[in-house]
Design a protein around this motif. Structure first.
Motif, PDB file in Angstrom:
ATOM      1  N   VAL A 239       0.961  -1.320  -0.064  1.00 60.14           N
ATOM      2  CA  VAL A 239       0.202  -0.001   0.092  1.00 60.14           C
ATOM      3  C   VAL A 239       0.765   1.131  -0.111  1.00 60.14           C
ATOM      4  O   VAL A 239       0.550   2.299  -0.688  1.00 60.14           O
ATOM      5  CB  VAL A 239      -1.147   0.021   1.063  1.00 60.14           C
ATOM      6  CG1 VAL A 239      -1.851  -1.215   0.893  1.00 60.14           C
ATOM      7  CG2 VAL A 239      -0.678  -0.115   2.449  1.00 60.14           C
ATOM      8  N   ALA A 240       2.152   1.282   0.638  1.00 60.95           N
ATOM      9  CA  ALA A 240       2.842   2.349   0.801  1.00 60.95           C
ATOM     10  C   ALA A 240       3.299   2.563  -0.668  1.00 60.95           C
ATOM     11  O   ALA A 240       3.456   3.877  -1.096  1.00 60.95           O
ATOM     12  CB  ALA A 240       4.238   1.943   1.580  1.00 60.95           C
ATOM     13  N   MET A 241       3.889   1.615  -1.503  1.00 61.13           N
ATOM     14  CA  MET A 241       4.190   1.864  -2.991  1.00 61.13           C
ATOM     15  C   MET A 241       3.098   2.182  -3.914  1.00 61.13           C
ATOM     16  O   MET A 241       3.259   2.984  -4.808  1.00 61.13           O
ATOM     17  CB  MET A 241       4.859   0.387  -3.390  1.00 61.13           C
ATOM     18  CG  MET A 241       6.293   0.267  -2.788  1.00 61.13           C
ATOM     19  SD  MET A 241       7.108  -1.040  -3.450  1.00 61.13           S
ATOM     20  CE  MET A 241       6.196  -2.495  -3.388  1.00 61.13           C
ATOM     21  N   GLN A 242       1.779   1.658  -3.602  1.00 54.72           N
ATOM     22  CA  GLN A 242       0.783   2.424  -4.509  1.00 54.72           C
ATOM     23  C   GLN A 242       0.514   3.802  -4.341  1.00 54.72           C
ATOM     24  O   GLN A 242      -0.123   4.111  -5.159  1.00 54.72           O
ATOM     25  CB  GLN A 242      -0.440   1.662  -3.898  1.00 54.72           C
ATOM     26  CG  GLN A 242      -0.581   0.149  -4.427  1.00 54.72           C
ATOM     27  CD  GLN A 242      -1.978  -0.545  -3.966  1.00 54.72           C
ATOM     28  OE1 GLN A 242      -2.763  -0.031  -3.190  1.00 54.72           O
ATOM     29  NE2 GLN A 242      -2.226  -1.880  -4.450  1.00 54.72           N
ATOM     30  N   LEU A 243       1.075   4.360  -3.101  1.00 58.67           N
ATOM     31  CA  LEU A 243       0.828   5.853  -3.208  1.00 58.67           C
ATOM     32  C   LEU A 243       1.759   6.371  -3.861  1.00 58.67           C
ATOM     33  O   LEU A 243       1.537   7.838  -4.133  1.00 58.67           O
ATOM     34  CB  LEU A 243       1.007   6.297  -1.604  1.00 58.67           C
ATOM     35  CG  LEU A 243       0.094   5.978  -0.730  1.00 58.67           C
ATOM     36  CD1 LEU A 243       0.481   6.189   0.800  1.00 58.67           C
ATOM     37  CD2 LEU A 243      -1.248   6.626  -1.025  1.00 58.67           C
ATOM     38  N   PHE A 244       2.710   6.005  -4.548  1.00 62.05           N
ATOM     39  CA  PHE A 244       3.545   6.677  -5.629  1.00 62.05           C
ATOM     40  C   PHE A 244       3.387   5.925  -6.952  1.00 62.05           C
ATOM     41  O   PHE A 244       4.008   6.622  -7.873  1.00 62.05           O
ATOM     42  CB  PHE A 244       4.932   6.871  -4.976  1.00 62.05           C
ATOM     43  CG  PHE A 244       5.844   5.697  -4.730  1.00 62.05           C
ATOM     44  CD1 PHE A 244       6.454   5.139  -5.957  1.00 62.05           C
ATOM     45  CD2 PHE A 244       5.822   5.584  -3.520  1.00 62.05           C
ATOM     46  CE1 PHE A 244       7.274   3.925  -5.419  1.00 62.05           C
ATOM     47  CE2 PHE A 244       6.722   4.339  -2.955  1.00 62.05           C
ATOM     48  CZ  PHE A 244       7.325   3.598  -3.948  1.00 62.05           C
ATOM     49  N   LYS A 245       2.882   4.503  -6.825  1.00 66.17           N
ATOM     50  CA  LYS A 245       2.855   4.064  -8.251  1.00 66.17           C
ATOM     51  C   LYS A 245       1.427   3.311  -7.992  1.00 66.17           C
ATOM     52  O   LYS A 245       1.282   2.085  -7.786  1.00 66.17           O
ATOM     53  CB  LYS A 245       3.908   2.897  -8.355  1.00 66.17           C
ATOM     54  CG  LYS A 245       3.997   2.778  -9.769  1.00 66.17           C
ATOM     55  CD  LYS A 245       5.534   2.194 -10.003  1.00 66.17           C
ATOM     56  CE  LYS A 245       5.529   1.707 -11.458  1.00 66.17           C
ATOM     57  NZ  LYS A 245       5.066   2.615 -12.406  1.00 66.17           N
ATOM     58  N   PRO A 246       0.240   3.972  -8.476  1.00 66.39           N
ATOM     59  CA  PRO A 246      -1.106   3.271  -8.281  1.00 66.39           C
ATOM     60  C   PRO A 246      -1.276   2.106  -9.137  1.00 66.39           C
ATOM     61  O   PRO A 246      -2.030   1.322  -8.752  1.00 66.39           O
ATOM     62  CB  PRO A 246      -1.983   4.691  -8.754  1.00 66.39           C
ATOM     63  CG  PRO A 246      -1.023   5.849  -9.050  1.00 66.39           C
ATOM     64  CD  PRO A 246       0.130   5.264  -8.872  1.00 66.39           C
TER      65      PRO A 246
END
Lengths: 703, 278
Positions: free
Chosen positions: A33-40
């Motif tokens: 989820v942390a990575m989805q914040l800069f790579k949806p």
């Protein structure tokens, strides 16, 4: 007359393994989820893995699966030894263990499916809530059974904390979970709007207090002196900080709702009690750190103790920061930003994580009757974990601070300096990347620990039943001297102790909640606020299912910066039909309370289909499936009926004409979209969510 | 990294910031030198009133030994930390151990430190004061009152800003705007348009969801005043956003002029005309 008996180590091992497994699962989802914040795009194009649905999976997995199992591990090991008795019932221990794991599995399946009640840290639907209650009672019976069958006259301080944890979590969970089911997987909270918000944050705040704090303080009081071989610093301090902590903590929940529509007096009580909480929280910290007096040379070379020291320090920092964040001037900048996310992670990664690791490194070799496989690897875990926390927290503090100030900045001409919300998001994306790096480092540490502990287990052999002996308690005990003091007496009476804790924690909750529920003037009604139409009601449920509340608030605070950006600030009377409330707790996107009528239907359609076309650079994932999926209108009657039961004034017989009305409104939206060259059938979910978004905040808009 | 953060700490002028920084550094250096000087003077006075006897290396070693032996006899003074925390010396610990042990864990009966109790009472007094301030004496402003004050202050600041002739450009509105073909204006308008208007009107204003802005047909009027008004207040029922809250008056004027400069540009893929011909 000494009795021989055996400690049950098998259940401790089981909970330990569950802690490690769920820890890795929960943290991996957290990293995702942390990575989805800069790579949806990392939602992998699937509705089951988008941020809105798996962020609750991460929080629940870490709080209830990782920390939960760690609590049971810590309690089951220390309780037996502190009471000189085996657990009350092996069968109950086993039911407790497997029941808890089943609940976790059920949660891990249902949350990605979108079956959620939207209450933060309590998103599970009602059947799981009931299961949690039952298993919690099993734990309670097992614990109190053991306490009653004890061979130790007095209850040690750790057990006070365990008792307070048990009673309070039971009260919190039950009060927060009162719902009206309409099917096996859908229910509505009894409370609406402001009242629902108060209940949820009373729960949410005290889940931190009585699930993440008190059981860990109890564990600290057992494991720290054991590891350090030092006496606990002050018995008097233990008594003082225990009672003041549990009494004061329960009042502080409203500090999550500063500058909202919650009545001012309740907000102020939240602030006042948060400030008074500093000393009681720190009482635990200084009692822990001073217990290490004269043993600091051990800390230098023993990774377990290093984990404990950094953990306790993180606790001290978080519990100082908490009251500061409760001051409204600071809260005005920090709330809804990543500052809060950083704050909770200092507690979660530092206090809960590091204490758990310290205890695991101490306990596993002991119950496997061997030595730790590698001290070097444990040391490596400590350093990479610490580095992970720093890499996690520092950028996020900076991001939160930056964004909070950007939201509030005006130009000399009196216009918002960053009117486009997205600008403030793009500014902090590099910080999100660093934070994910921090999370990854922390996770690597946990994986190294897992390897180390696995090797340790293989090296030794589980002592499933550890022999022990102790004097049986005699009935003719006569208290002498210091044993006659009131607290010593209380330590011999577990049931009285439990009831007293219950009374102490009920006072604050009652005083804050009763008036909000019963005195009308606390939620002034607004006559223009009308119930949702059937289509909007369905749209709202789609909004809840997709977890939109995880990124968008619906609460405009009375600040110039917010009313300029979003429109008129929120009033308590606007939310009287909101079951549940959807104020949100963090803004990753803009507030939506006055979204209705701001943009055309076509804008919303395009934005949901591909957010980047309407807002270039947006980090919102596309919601294409809403266009393909047909809205389930078979539940309309049940939904209207449920709403009416909860006090929403739908006229008699409305439920039977509801679907016709729904159809009419849906067709109008579809026709409007068609005018803008968008062809979509009127029975799709996207029509419902557009209807809901277009309704938001319009009831009190001046025409 | 960003101005929002810096503005709270700096004066806004780099040269002044540097001077302040240098002054701080100088002050610290002067402080250090003064302390050193003081030490030198003290040593000088001590040595001149009571000079140390010159000793051979053997004598020195013997003196040092004697000194250490003498020091060992004097009871150790508690450290500043111990004093601050009001800790009893570790040697006295045995008197504090309570008679009972739990699974081998002993407890000391140390009193709660006074500083801790002071902290506790201070927070309680603060809390009471807080509640009195906001809810009994009514001296503190609750959020709704705070909001009113915030708006008033903003309004005053804005009036003061516009009263200054330097800022005349910002006083433009739908009644006094005039068409401009200045390069700077068109350029500024173009860059603002590229950010905000293209999602609906297309990158060449050819029209997507919103109408084509390059033809002679207008839904809400095509004069400079009418276009300005449409941008400023929006047409929410048709999906046109009101921009007055997020763009300054001058920016809206720039966009207006840019849009009008596009008349007859005939972009590819233009949307069919909508509205009335000008």
């Amino acid at each position: 007359m000494t009795e021989k008996f055996y400690y049950d180590n098998k259940i401790v091992r089981n909970f330990a393994i569950a802690t490690i497994v769920w820890g890795i699962v929960g943290m991996t989802v957290g990293l995702l989820v942390a990575m989805q914040l800069f790579k949806p795009a990392l939602n992998m194009g699937s509705q089951y893995t988008t941020f809105g649905r798996i962020r609750p999976l991460h929080t629940n997995a870490v709080i209830f699966a990782f920390v939960g199992n760690a609590i049971f591990m810590g309690v089951y090991y220390s309780l037996q030894r502190l009471l000189k008795a085996r657990m009350f019932s092996d069968a109950l221990s086993s039911i407790h263990f497997w029941g808890w794991q089943l609940i976790i599995v059920a949660t891990a399946i249902t949350l990605p499916l979108g079956l959620t009640t939207a209450h933060e840290y309590a998103e599970m639907e009602w059947p799981i809530d009931i299961a949690i209650t039952l298993i919690w009672v099993v734990f309670g019976i097992n614990m109190f059974g053991t306490i009653i069958k004890r061979r130790e006259k007095h209850m040690y301080v750790a057990i006070w904390f365990y008792i307070a944890t048990f009673v309070t979590v039971a009260v919190l969970h039950i009060t927060n979970s009162i719902q009206l089911p309409i099917s096996a997987f859908k229910s509505y909270y009894l409370y609406a709007g402001v009242q629902d918000a108060l209940v949820q944050w009373w729960y949410g705040h005290n889940a931190v207090a009585f699930f993440l704090t008190t059981p860990y303080l109890g564990m600290m009081y057992y494991y720290l002196p054991k590891m350090a071989g030092r006496p606990v610093y002050s018995y008097k301090l233990s008594i003082l900080h225990f009672w003041s902590l549990i009494f004061i903590y329960i009042w502080a929940g409203p500090h999550h709702l500063l500058y909202t529509s919650l009545p001012g007096w309740a907000q102020s009580l939240g602030v006042a009690f948060s400030i008074m909480l500093i000393a009681p929280s720190w009482g635990g910290m200084i009692n822990g750190l001073l217990t290490l007096r004269g043993a600091w040379d051990k800390v230098r070379e023993d990774p377990k103790l290093k984990f404990m020291v950094v953990g306790i320090t993180a606790y001290g920092m978080a519990t100082f920061e908490g009251p500061m964040l409760a001051l409204k001037q600071i809260n005005a900048i920090a709330h809804y930003t990543d500052w809060i996310v950083a704050h909770v992670h200092v507690g979660a990664l530092g206090w809960n994580g590091f204490l758990t690791f310290g205890i695991l490194y101490w306990l596993i070799p002991r119950i496997f009757n061997t030595n730790l496989y590698s001290k070097k690897l444990a040391s490596f875990h400590f350093w990479i974990g610490t580095l992970g926390i720093i890499f996690y927290a520092v950028p996020l503090y900076f991001a939160g601070f930056t964004q909070g100030l950007m939201w509030k900045e005006f130009t000399a001409e009196g216009v918002l300096k960053y009117p486009n919300f997205l600008e403030t998001v793009i500014q902090i994306i590099p910080m999100y990347m660093l934070r994910a790096l921090g999370g990854a480092l922390y996770l690597i540490g946990v994986i190294v620990m897992t390897y180390n502990l696995y090797k340790t287990m293989v090296l030794g052999k589980l002592v499933a039943n550890e022999p022990a002996e102790a004097q049986a308690l005699t009935a003719d005990y006569v208290a002498q001297g210091a044993e006659k003091k009131w607290h010593r007496v209380l330590e011999r009476k577990p049931m009285v102790f439990m009831v007293l804790s219950l009374v102490v924690i009920l006072i604050g909750g009652m005083i804050e909640m009763m008036p909000t529920f019963t005195i009308k003037s606390n939620v002034p009604t607004i006559s223009s606020v009308k119930p949702y139409t059937p289509l909007e009601l369905h749209g709202r449920d789609v909004y809840i299912r997709e977890g939109c509340v995880n990124c968008h608030s619906q609460m405009i605070r009375p600040f110039r910066s917010e009313t300029e950006r979003y429109g008129e600030y929120s009033k308590a009377g606007e939310f009287v039909y909101d079951h549940p409330f959807l104020w949100g707790s963090k803004r990753t996107g803009p507030d939506l309370q006055r979204e209705g009528g701001k943009y055309g239907n076509a804008w919303h359609y395009n934005h949901l289909y591909d957010p980047q076309t309407m807002s270039p650079g947006s980090i919102m994932p596309p919601y294409e499936w809403l266009i393909d999926q047909t809205l389930d209108t078979t539940t309309t009657v049940a939904k209207i009926n449920a709403m009416r039961t909860l006090g929403v004034p739908y006229p008699e017989g409305f439920e039977y004409e509801a679907n016709a009305r729904l159809d009419e409104q849906a067709k109008a939206i579809a026709a409007d979209l068609k005018q803008n060259n968008i062809k979509v059938k009127s029975d799709k979910e996207i029509i419902a969510i557009i209807a809901y978004l277009q309704r938001l905040g319009t009831d009190i808009k001046a025409k | 990294m960003n101005e929002a953060v810096n503005s709270g700490w700096s004066t806004g002028s780099t040269s002044v910031d540097i001077v302040i920084g240098l002054m701080l550094v100088t002050a610290i250096i002067i402080l250090c030198v003064s302390i050193l000087m003081l030490k030198v003077i003290k040593f000088y006075i001590k040595e001149s009133t009571n000079p140390t006897r010159f000793a051979t290396p053997e004598e020195k070693a013997r003196l040092k030994q004697e000194e250490e032996a003498a020091l060992a006899l004097i009871p150790k003074k508690p450290s500043i930390w111990s004093k601050l925390m009001q800790l009893k010396p570790l040697e006295e610990e045995k008197d504090l151990v309570m008679e009972h042990k739990f699974d081998g864990i002993a407890e000391l009966n140390n009193p709660t430190p006074a500083w801790f109790m002071v902290l506790f009472y201070a927070t309680i007094i603060f809390a009471i004061g807080y509640l009195l301030n906001y809810h009994v004496f009514g001296t503190g402003k609750l959020q709704d009152e705070e909001y009113v004050v915030e708006l008033e202050q903003a309004e005053e600041a804005k009036l003061a800003f516009l009263a200054n002739p330097v800022n005349a450009a910002s006083a433009v509105n739908e009644n006094n705007i005039e068409l401009s073909k200045e390069d700077a204006v068109i350029k500024s308008g173009a860059s603002l348009f590229a950010n905000r208007c293209t999602p609906c009107h297309g990158d060449h204003a050819q029209g997507i969801v919103g109408p084509n802005l390059t033809d002679e047909y207008w839904l809400h009027g095509g004069t400079v005043k009418e276009v300005f008004k449409t941008i400023k207040y929006g047409v929410p029922e048709k999906g046109m956003i009101a921009w007055e809250k997020s763009l300054s008056a001058q920016q809206i004027a720039d966009i207006t002029n840019y849009v009008l400069s596009l008349q007859g540009s005939n972009p590819a893929g233009a949307k069919a005309p909508q509205g009335d011909k000008l």
